[in-house]
Scaffold this active site. Structure first.
Site, PDB file in Angstrom:
ATOM      1  N   VAL A 152       0.731  -1.256  -0.074  1.00 25.69           N
ATOM      2  CA  VAL A 152      -0.039  -0.052   0.056  1.00 25.69           C
ATOM      3  C   VAL A 152       0.794   1.236   0.073  1.00 25.69           C
ATOM      4  CG1 VAL A 152      -1.820   1.249   1.282  1.00 25.69           C
ATOM      5  CG2 VAL A 152      -1.758  -1.009   1.072  1.00 25.69           C
ATOM      6  N   GLU A 173      -9.976   6.627   6.142  1.00 24.72           N
ATOM      7  CA  GLU A 173     -10.808   6.325   5.172  1.00 24.72           C
ATOM      8  C   GLU A 173     -10.488   4.829   4.606  1.00 24.72           C
ATOM      9  OE1 GLU A 173     -13.898   7.511   3.478  1.00 24.72           O
ATOM     10  OE2 GLU A 173     -13.854   5.354   3.535  1.00 24.72           O
ATOM     11  N   GLY A 209      -2.917 -15.129  -3.917  1.00 24.84           N
ATOM     12  CA  GLY A 209      -2.579 -13.661  -3.206  1.00 24.84           C
ATOM     13  C   GLY A 209      -4.021 -13.211  -2.565  1.00 24.84           C
ATOM     14  N   LYS A 232     -13.402  -3.658  11.200  1.00 26.95           N
ATOM     15  CA  LYS A 232     -13.790  -2.562  10.515  1.00 26.95           C
ATOM     16  C   LYS A 232     -15.433  -2.079  10.873  1.00 26.95           C
ATOM     17  CE  LYS A 232     -11.033  -4.200   6.651  1.00 26.95           C
ATOM     18  NZ  LYS A 232     -11.078  -5.305   5.466  1.00 26.95           N
TER      19      LYS A 232
END
Lengths: 436, 436
Positions: free
Chosen positions: B14, B129, B187, B205
């Site tokens: 990321v 976010e 993956g 979450k």
């Protein structure tokens, strides 16, 4: 607690919804802003009809300047709709240094430039989440958290009236006229439904979405717009046979320094989430270079959802006022100087797959003539249905093409429609099946 | 042009996506902010692996304090994940007056209070976010344009790995273990998939979504969490027979001063848009008192979508910095003082419809015994399937109940499982079909 004074112009259905929300959720809003949002003045020509909202004495006025010129009012909400006097009122509010929140897509689609320029000069914000997709917070998302993306496409079902009508036609095999009549009786369609059913409201909305996604002005007159009044139960049935649903789709695409912006009935593959958006629901689907595809579904109209979007904008402006931020964001998300003027690609130049339906006399050789005309225009056929057989009578011939240029399709159709074995004008519906 | 300096901690997948986005769309971002966002420093223990991003000399460092303590850096992005040292780094960045952007749901679900309090004291913002739903801008929507709503429910498919596995099990009739293995090879699942498949990531979450929607702290340990490892192909097939799909659903509901927060495999009616969210896609569905139901669908993970959300947050903070707004918004959308501590309703007290599967010996009277036990616990049966007949062998008996209290269901199952005509533990899957 600090107070932020808000003024409202237009006390119809949505206006009443906004007043109801501000009163009913006043405490919640203070918990989220740290301020009390006070609805100080509401202007409307009609201040006698009971809107079901309990207001303090003196809030209602017929004098719009009591809203637009009140030095205490920081935010003006415009909800009268249409071009005038909305335009004059919004411009006057800006001149008086008010931030403006509006749901008026028609106004912004045609006079946005003038309004955004005035807002930039005066250092105020113009927010309009409620102008597209009712309560769906899509404009905030494009301007806000998705802002890092170069968008490639924006598609949407943007008019609840059309989607309601097409859904009922699809579910019941009913004809357009009958369903429109029921929709009017139920309040889902207006007495004069032209703006909705002819796609004009949808075109207003896609022009705003395209401006925000691609950072460009949009010449509203150049948007190719086709409504749903010519969609027939027959075509809906054929679409189903081929695995499609017909939706009034608004399409915006970026294309090499130009943009595609168009509104027309479109066949979408059954099973794609956007094909499942039925009834009065709206949906918007964006693709960006990093986020990929992202989709929003929600109620596209109505008192309460629209009020949610309007008040959301008011809360956002209030937070900026309270934090001392002057004009934290520009109306289109792009700085005004960075907004381009990309030309719209003429409809003849678009490339699409097509559904074509011909009313042909059932005679030998007809199909060969049609196929020949298509071939002469470089249009290749993916599949074909000829329904029924009844010598001498008219039968529908349906052809699904591979990708072709619209100008070629139109030229071929003009030739075919002139054949003496063809009765009446042929039907063309564009297909959008490159959706992931 | 003004510059805003950004520092990044964690240069994995990321992190590389964020660097790529900031470089690739640098011009676009300036057009939207009026500033140049400069990725000044990136700290990671591994600065030799090629991440496919071209960085200037001196940007990469193994010394995290070069990011956390650099007086020029205004925004620190934390992307190392996990509890420690992420917590220490985030706290140190805040102490040094940096705004923090993070994708770390585990950290915030467990240590959010401490981090938000520190940010309030220091007057900086904390945005996250990317912690929920990958690129889907749902947290911004809840805190932003939807802020006027009292939310009633928030539901979601929040883990792409689980949704991918359940989708393939549904489409291919495959078993959990086989699909997990393929997912790992592709993956889509990690070598140690526990956090994903046991629902822990989903629980992190939903705890954030519940905090934002209902303005409350959530005691993470009290969230009822059940993963997908016990979902069988047999139950997926029965679900289909009854018109349902099985999804790992996270559910948050407001209930009279308490909250329901739970994560478990759930049957959702086929044809509801959330049932159609397949593969690695995520979806979140909110209902608010004004907006009604609103739904978001998008890619829930991956380098690029997650980078979109992270950079979106960076852009939002940058706009506030440029507008001179100090701490325009609090991390949960609610002012810190207004955040409540609503208790979580114990799982035994929830009311739901249930799918029950018993492995019963095919003998006369078995069904009567099961039905009797259910009746004794006030559980009424909506429908029942007994599949196959083979005297003396075990057959599955499937029962769909009307709404019942979970404690009653559990008591009944304990009784039934003790019958000598029942082989093995009975299966319970909750049904969510009050979705509009």
């Amino acid at each position: 607690m600090e107070e932020i004074h808000v003024g409202l112009v237009g006390f119809g259905t949505v206006g009443a919804g906004v007043a109801k929300l501000l009163l009913q959720n006043e405490k919640l809003i203070s918990e989220k802003t740290g301020a009390r949002l006070v609805l100080k003045k509401i202007a409307d020509l009609d201040i006698t009809t009971d809107r079901g909202v309990q207001l303090a004495d003196g809030v209602l006025t017929t004098d719009v300047d009591q809203v637009l010129c009140d030095p205490q009012i920081a935010i003006v909400i415009e909800l009268i709709g249409g071009y005038e006097p909305a335009r004059t009122f919004v411009m006057r509010a800006i001149e008086h240094g008010k931030h403006v929140v509006t749901a008026n897509k028609a106004l912004l689609a045609l006079h946005g430039d003038e309004i955004y320029a005035a807002a930039a000069r005066r250092g105020v914000e113009v927010l309009f989440e409620a102008a597209v997709g009712g309560g769906i917070p899509v404009l905030s998302a494009i301007k806000g958290n998705l802002a890092g993306n170069n968008f490639q496409t924006v598609l949407g079902i943007l008019n609840g009236t059309c989607n309601y009508i097409l859904t009922r036609m699809t579910q019941e095999g009913a004809d357009f006229g009958d369903v429109l009549k029921t929709a009017q009786e139920l309040g889902y369609a207006e007495a004069d439904p032209t703006f909705d059913i002819e796609g004009i409201d949808t075109a207003h909305k896609i022009s705003l979405l395209v401006s925000l996604c691609f950072g460009t002005r949009v010449d509203f007159k150049s948007i190719y717009t086709e409504g749903i009044s010519s969609v027939s139960a027959l075509d809906i049935n054929f679409a189903r046979d081929f695995g499609y649903k017909i939706k009034l789709l608004a399409i915006g695409k970026r294309d090499n320094g130009r943009i595609e912006v168009r509104v027309h009935p479109t066949m979408i593959p059954v099973g794609h989430p956007i094909a499942d958006v039925d009834g009065v629901f709206n949906s918007i689907r964006l693709t960006g270079d990093f986020v990929g595809a992202v989709m929003f579904i929600g109620r596209g109209a109505g008192m309460d959802p629209t009020a949610s979007a309007v008040v959301g904008d008011v809360i956002e402006v209030s937070r900026s006022i309270l934090a001392g931020a002057v004009r934290r964001s520009a109306p289109l998300g792009y700085l005004d100087d960075s907004v381009a003027t990309l030309p719209i690609k003429p409809i003849g130049e678009i490339v699409s797959k097509y559904y074509l339906r011909f009313s042909a006399q059932d005679k030998p050789g007809v199909l060969a003539k049609i196929a020949g005309a298509l071939g002469n225009h470089n249009i290749s056929i993916e599949s074909m249905i000829q329904q029924g057989r009844s010598a001498g009578e008219t039968v529908p011939i349906v052809i699904m093409t591979h990708e072709a240029k619209e100008s070629e399709i139109r030229a071929a159709l003009a030739e075919i429609d002139a054949f003496d074995v063809i009765n009446g004008k042929s039907i063309l519906i564009r297909i959008e099946d490159n959706l992931e």
